[in-house]
Design a protein around this motif. Sequence first.
Motif, PDB file in Angstrom:
ATOM      1  N   ILE A   1      -0.197 -11.324 -14.396  1.00 14.64           N
ATOM      2  CA  ILE A   1      -0.048 -12.774 -14.454  1.00 14.64           C
ATOM      3  C   ILE A   1       1.443 -13.055 -14.599  1.00 14.64           C
ATOM      4  O   ILE A   1       2.063 -12.645 -15.584  1.00 14.64           O
ATOM      5  N   LEU A   2       2.004 -13.720 -13.621  1.00 12.95           N
ATOM      6  CA  LEU A   2       3.449 -13.910 -13.547  1.00 12.95           C
ATOM      7  C   LEU A   2       3.925 -15.229 -14.143  1.00 12.95           C
ATOM      8  O   LEU A   2       5.091 -15.353 -14.497  1.00 12.95           O
ATOM      9  N   ARG A   3       3.030 -16.199 -14.213  1.00 12.14           N
ATOM     10  CA  ARG A   3       3.380 -17.491 -14.821  1.00 12.14           C
ATOM     11  C   ARG A   3       2.089 -18.128 -15.336  1.00 12.14           C
ATOM     12  O   ARG A   3       1.021 -17.884 -14.798  1.00 12.14           O
ATOM     13  N   PRO A   4       2.192 -18.953 -16.363  1.00 12.62           N
ATOM     14  CA  PRO A   4       0.987 -19.586 -16.901  1.00 12.62           C
ATOM     15  C   PRO A   4       0.466 -20.676 -15.965  1.00 12.62           C
ATOM     16  O   PRO A   4       1.221 -21.251 -15.167  1.00 12.62           O
ATOM     17  N   ALA A   5      -0.816 -20.951 -16.068  1.00 10.23           N
ATOM     18  CA  ALA A   5      -1.430 -22.059 -15.337  1.00 10.23           C
ATOM     19  C   ALA A   5      -1.978 -23.055 -16.356  1.00 10.23           C
ATOM     20  O   ALA A   5      -2.390 -22.676 -17.463  1.00 10.23           O
ATOM     21  N   PHE A   6      -1.976 -24.319 -15.956  1.00 12.95           N
ATOM     22  CA  PHE A   6      -2.437 -25.422 -16.791  1.00 12.95           C
ATOM     23  C   PHE A   6      -3.349 -26.313 -15.959  1.00 12.95           C
ATOM     24  O   PHE A   6      -3.474 -26.130 -14.746  1.00 12.95           O
ATOM     25  N   GLU A   7      -3.924 -27.335 -16.573  1.00  9.58           N
ATOM     26  CA  GLU A   7      -4.722 -28.308 -15.825  1.00  9.58           C
ATOM     27  C   GLU A   7      -3.905 -28.965 -14.725  1.00  9.58           C
ATOM     28  O   GLU A   7      -4.437 -29.371 -13.705  1.00  9.58           O
ATOM     29  N   THR A   8      -2.614 -29.073 -14.931  1.00  3.42           N
ATOM     30  CA  THR A   8      -1.727 -29.730 -13.971  1.00  3.42           C
ATOM     31  C   THR A   8      -1.249 -28.806 -12.845  1.00  3.42           C
ATOM     32  O   THR A   8      -0.523 -29.256 -11.958  1.00  3.42           O
ATOM     33  N   SER A   9      -1.651 -27.550 -12.880  1.00  3.07           N
ATOM     34  CA  SER A   9      -1.198 -26.599 -11.855  1.00  3.07           C
ATOM     35  C   SER A   9      -1.813 -26.856 -10.493  1.00  3.07           C
ATOM     36  O   SER A   9      -1.307 -26.366  -9.485  1.00  3.07           O
ATOM     37  N   GLY A  10      -2.896 -27.612 -10.460  1.00  2.00           N
ATOM     38  CA  GLY A  10      -3.552 -27.910  -9.196  1.00  2.00           C
ATOM     39  C   GLY A  10      -4.347 -26.723  -8.683  1.00  2.00           C
ATOM     40  O   GLY A  10      -4.451 -25.689  -9.353  1.00  2.00           O
TER      41      GLY A  10
ATOM     42  N   LYS B   1       3.778 -20.934  -4.532  1.00  2.00           N
ATOM     43  CA  LYS B   1       4.385 -20.347  -5.725  1.00  2.00           C
ATOM     44  C   LYS B   1       3.412 -19.297  -6.255  1.00  2.00           C
ATOM     45  O   LYS B   1       2.220 -19.554  -6.414  1.00  2.00           O
ATOM     46  N   LEU B   2       3.929 -18.103  -6.512  1.00  2.00           N
ATOM     47  CA  LEU B   2       3.102 -16.975  -6.937  1.00  2.00           C
ATOM     48  C   LEU B   2       2.802 -17.055  -8.433  1.00  2.00           C
ATOM     49  O   LEU B   2       3.708 -17.111  -9.254  1.00  2.00           O
ATOM     50  N   PHE B   3       1.514 -17.044  -8.791  1.00  4.53           N
ATOM     51  CA  PHE B   3       1.078 -17.080 -10.178  1.00  4.53           C
ATOM     52  C   PHE B   3       0.613 -15.717 -10.681  1.00  4.53           C
ATOM     53  O   PHE B   3       0.786 -15.400 -11.852  1.00  4.53           O
ATOM     54  N   ALA B   4      -0.007 -14.926  -9.816  1.00  6.26           N
ATOM     55  CA  ALA B   4      -0.535 -13.634 -10.249  1.00  6.26           C
ATOM     56  C   ALA B   4      -0.748 -12.726  -9.040  1.00  6.26           C
ATOM     57  O   ALA B   4      -0.890 -13.196  -7.912  1.00  6.26           O
ATOM     58  N   THR B   5      -0.750 -11.431  -9.314  1.00 10.09           N
ATOM     59  CA  THR B   5      -1.073 -10.432  -8.292  1.00 10.09           C
ATOM     60  C   THR B   5      -2.136  -9.496  -8.851  1.00 10.09           C
ATOM     61  O   THR B   5      -2.356  -9.436 -10.066  1.00 10.09           O
TER      62      THR B   5
END
Length: 166
Positions: free
Chosen positions: A112-121, A149-153
Amino acid sequence: MPPPAPTFAESRDDLMPLSEIGKISGLEFITGIMDGRFPAPPIARTLDFQLTEVSAGRVVFTGTPQFAHFNPIGTVHGGWFGTLLDSCMACAVQSSLPAGQGYTTLEFKVNILRPAFETSGPLRAIGQVDHVGRRTATAVGRMLDENDKLFATGSTTCLVMPLPPA
Protein backbone atom coordinates in the motif's frame (compact mmCIF):
# COMPACT_ATOMS: atom_id res chain seq x y z
CA MET A 1 -20.43 1.21 -21.68
CA PRO A 2 -20.27 0.18 -18.01
CA PRO A 3 -21.26 -3.38 -17.13
CA PRO A 4 -24.76 -4.01 -15.80
CA ALA A 5 -25.35 -3.85 -12.06
CA PRO A 6 -24.27 -7.19 -10.61
CA THR A 7 -26.65 -9.79 -9.29
CA PHE A 8 -25.16 -11.14 -6.07
CA ALA A 9 -25.39 -14.67 -4.77
CA GLU A 10 -27.74 -14.61 -1.78
CA SER A 11 -26.94 -18.13 -0.62
CA ARG A 12 -24.54 -20.95 -1.39
CA ASP A 13 -27.21 -22.38 -3.71
CA ASP A 14 -26.99 -19.26 -5.90
CA LEU A 15 -23.29 -19.78 -6.63
CA MET A 16 -22.50 -21.66 -9.81
CA PRO A 17 -21.42 -25.24 -8.93
CA LEU A 18 -17.76 -26.07 -9.62
CA SER A 19 -18.89 -28.88 -11.92
CA GLU A 20 -20.73 -26.31 -14.08
CA ILE A 21 -17.88 -23.80 -13.98
CA GLY A 22 -15.59 -26.59 -15.22
CA LYS A 23 -17.62 -26.92 -18.43
CA ILE A 24 -16.68 -23.45 -19.69
CA SER A 25 -13.41 -21.59 -20.06
CA GLY A 26 -12.26 -19.30 -17.30
CA LEU A 27 -12.70 -16.33 -19.61
CA GLU A 28 -16.33 -17.31 -20.29
CA PHE A 29 -16.95 -17.69 -16.54
CA ILE A 30 -15.43 -14.35 -15.48
CA THR A 31 -17.10 -12.54 -18.41
CA GLY A 32 -20.41 -14.12 -17.40
CA ILE A 33 -20.11 -12.62 -13.92
CA MET A 34 -19.39 -9.18 -15.38
CA ASP A 35 -22.28 -9.47 -17.86
CA GLY A 36 -24.70 -10.56 -15.12
CA ARG A 37 -25.28 -14.08 -16.52
CA PHE A 38 -23.70 -15.58 -13.39
CA PRO A 39 -24.04 -14.16 -9.87
CA ALA A 40 -21.27 -12.03 -8.42
CA PRO A 41 -19.67 -13.35 -5.21
CA PRO A 42 -21.06 -11.93 -1.96
CA ILE A 43 -17.67 -10.43 -0.98
CA ALA A 44 -18.11 -7.90 -3.81
CA ARG A 45 -21.26 -6.56 -2.18
CA THR A 46 -19.72 -6.63 1.30
CA LEU A 47 -16.76 -4.48 0.21
CA ASP A 48 -18.62 -2.54 -2.51
CA PHE A 49 -16.66 -3.42 -5.66
CA GLN A 50 -17.57 -4.83 -9.05
CA LEU A 51 -16.03 -6.38 -12.11
CA THR A 52 -15.69 -3.69 -14.79
CA GLU A 53 -13.34 -5.12 -17.44
CA VAL A 54 -12.40 -8.63 -18.55
CA SER A 55 -10.11 -9.96 -21.25
CA ALA A 56 -7.90 -13.04 -21.42
CA GLY A 57 -5.28 -12.62 -18.70
CA ARG A 58 -6.52 -9.20 -17.53
CA VAL A 59 -9.30 -8.32 -15.08
CA VAL A 60 -10.34 -4.99 -13.55
CA PHE A 61 -12.44 -4.50 -10.43
CA THR A 62 -13.59 -1.01 -9.41
CA GLY A 63 -14.49 -0.02 -5.88
CA THR A 64 -15.06 3.21 -4.02
CA PRO A 65 -13.68 3.44 -0.48
CA GLN A 66 -16.42 3.98 2.10
CA PHE A 67 -16.48 4.81 5.79
CA ALA A 68 -17.37 1.16 6.46
CA HIS A 69 -13.92 0.20 5.09
CA PHE A 70 -11.99 2.39 7.56
CA ASN A 71 -9.48 1.19 10.14
CA PRO A 72 -9.24 2.78 13.62
CA ILE A 73 -7.13 5.74 12.40
CA GLY A 74 -9.60 6.79 9.70
CA THR A 75 -8.04 5.43 6.52
CA VAL A 76 -9.14 2.52 4.37
CA HIS A 77 -8.17 -0.79 5.98
CA GLY A 78 -5.40 -2.77 4.29
CA GLY A 79 -7.76 -5.71 3.97
CA TRP A 80 -9.88 -3.75 1.52
CA PHE A 81 -6.83 -3.15 -0.69
CA GLY A 82 -5.79 -6.79 -0.27
CA THR A 83 -9.20 -8.18 -1.18
CA LEU A 84 -9.55 -6.11 -4.34
CA LEU A 85 -6.00 -6.92 -5.45
CA ASP A 86 -6.36 -10.63 -4.64
CA SER A 87 -9.63 -10.65 -6.58
CA CYS A 88 -8.29 -8.95 -9.71
CA MET A 89 -5.07 -10.97 -9.81
CA ALA A 90 -6.68 -14.35 -9.18
CA CYS A 91 -9.56 -13.70 -11.58
CA ALA A 92 -6.99 -12.69 -14.22
CA VAL A 93 -5.51 -16.16 -13.73
CA GLN A 94 -8.96 -17.78 -14.02
CA SER A 95 -9.58 -15.81 -17.24
CA SER A 96 -6.52 -17.56 -18.72
CA LEU A 97 -7.56 -21.12 -17.89
CA PRO A 98 -9.27 -23.59 -20.20
CA ALA A 99 -12.48 -25.41 -19.38
CA GLY A 100 -11.99 -27.93 -16.60
CA GLN A 101 -9.42 -25.91 -14.66
CA GLY A 102 -9.67 -23.53 -11.73
CA TYR A 103 -7.37 -21.85 -9.25
CA THR A 104 -6.86 -21.11 -5.61
CA THR A 105 -4.59 -18.43 -4.23
CA LEU A 106 -1.41 -19.90 -2.72
CA GLU A 107 -0.03 -16.56 -1.59
CA PHE A 108 -0.30 -12.88 -2.33
CA LYS A 109 1.60 -9.77 -1.38
CA VAL A 110 0.30 -6.21 -1.24
CA ASN A 111 2.20 -2.93 -1.02
CA ILE A 112 0.00 0.00 0.00
CA LEU A 113 1.75 3.11 -1.26
CA ARG A 114 -0.67 5.80 -0.09
CA PRO A 115 -3.75 5.91 2.13
CA ALA A 116 -7.27 5.96 0.72
CA PHE A 117 -10.22 7.88 2.15
CA GLU A 118 -13.90 8.38 1.31
CA THR A 119 -12.75 11.28 -0.85
CA SER A 120 -10.34 9.16 -2.91
CA GLY A 121 -13.07 8.32 -5.38
CA PRO A 122 -13.31 5.08 -7.36
CA LEU A 123 -10.15 2.96 -7.42
CA ARG A 124 -9.42 0.41 -10.13
CA ALA A 125 -7.70 -2.84 -9.19
CA ILE A 126 -6.10 -4.13 -12.40
CA GLY A 127 -4.84 -7.72 -12.48
CA GLN A 128 -2.54 -8.99 -15.22
CA VAL A 129 -1.24 -12.55 -15.65
CA ASP A 130 2.52 -13.01 -15.86
CA HIS A 131 2.63 -16.79 -16.28
CA VAL A 132 0.26 -19.76 -16.38
CA GLY A 133 1.81 -23.20 -16.09
CA ARG A 134 0.43 -26.68 -15.52
CA ARG A 135 0.39 -26.37 -11.70
CA THR A 136 0.94 -22.72 -10.83
CA ALA A 137 0.24 -19.27 -12.22
CA THR A 138 1.49 -15.81 -11.29
CA ALA A 139 -0.07 -12.39 -11.72
CA VAL A 140 0.48 -8.79 -10.68
CA GLY A 141 -1.93 -6.06 -9.68
CA ARG A 142 -2.05 -2.29 -9.49
CA MET A 143 -4.62 -0.09 -7.78
CA LEU A 144 -5.10 3.31 -9.43
CA ASP A 145 -7.45 6.26 -9.04
CA GLU A 146 -9.21 8.06 -11.92
CA ASN A 147 -6.04 10.10 -12.60
CA ASP A 148 -3.86 6.95 -12.69
CA LYS A 149 -2.28 7.81 -9.32
CA LEU A 150 -0.88 4.58 -7.90
CA PHE A 151 -2.29 3.56 -4.49
CA ALA A 152 -1.13 -0.05 -4.17
CA THR A 153 0.55 -2.93 -5.97
CA GLY A 154 0.36 -6.67 -5.52
CA SER A 155 1.60 -10.02 -6.73
CA THR A 156 0.17 -13.50 -6.43
CA THR A 157 0.93 -17.15 -6.97
CA CYS A 158 -2.07 -19.38 -7.64
CA LEU A 159 -2.37 -23.14 -7.68
CA VAL A 160 -3.90 -24.34 -10.96
CA MET A 161 -6.09 -27.39 -10.41
CA PRO A 162 -8.69 -29.51 -12.17
CA LEU A 163 -12.29 -28.72 -11.25
CA PRO A 164 -14.45 -31.64 -10.15
CA PRO A 165 -16.51 -33.26 -12.91
CA ALA A 166 -20.29 -33.18 -12.82
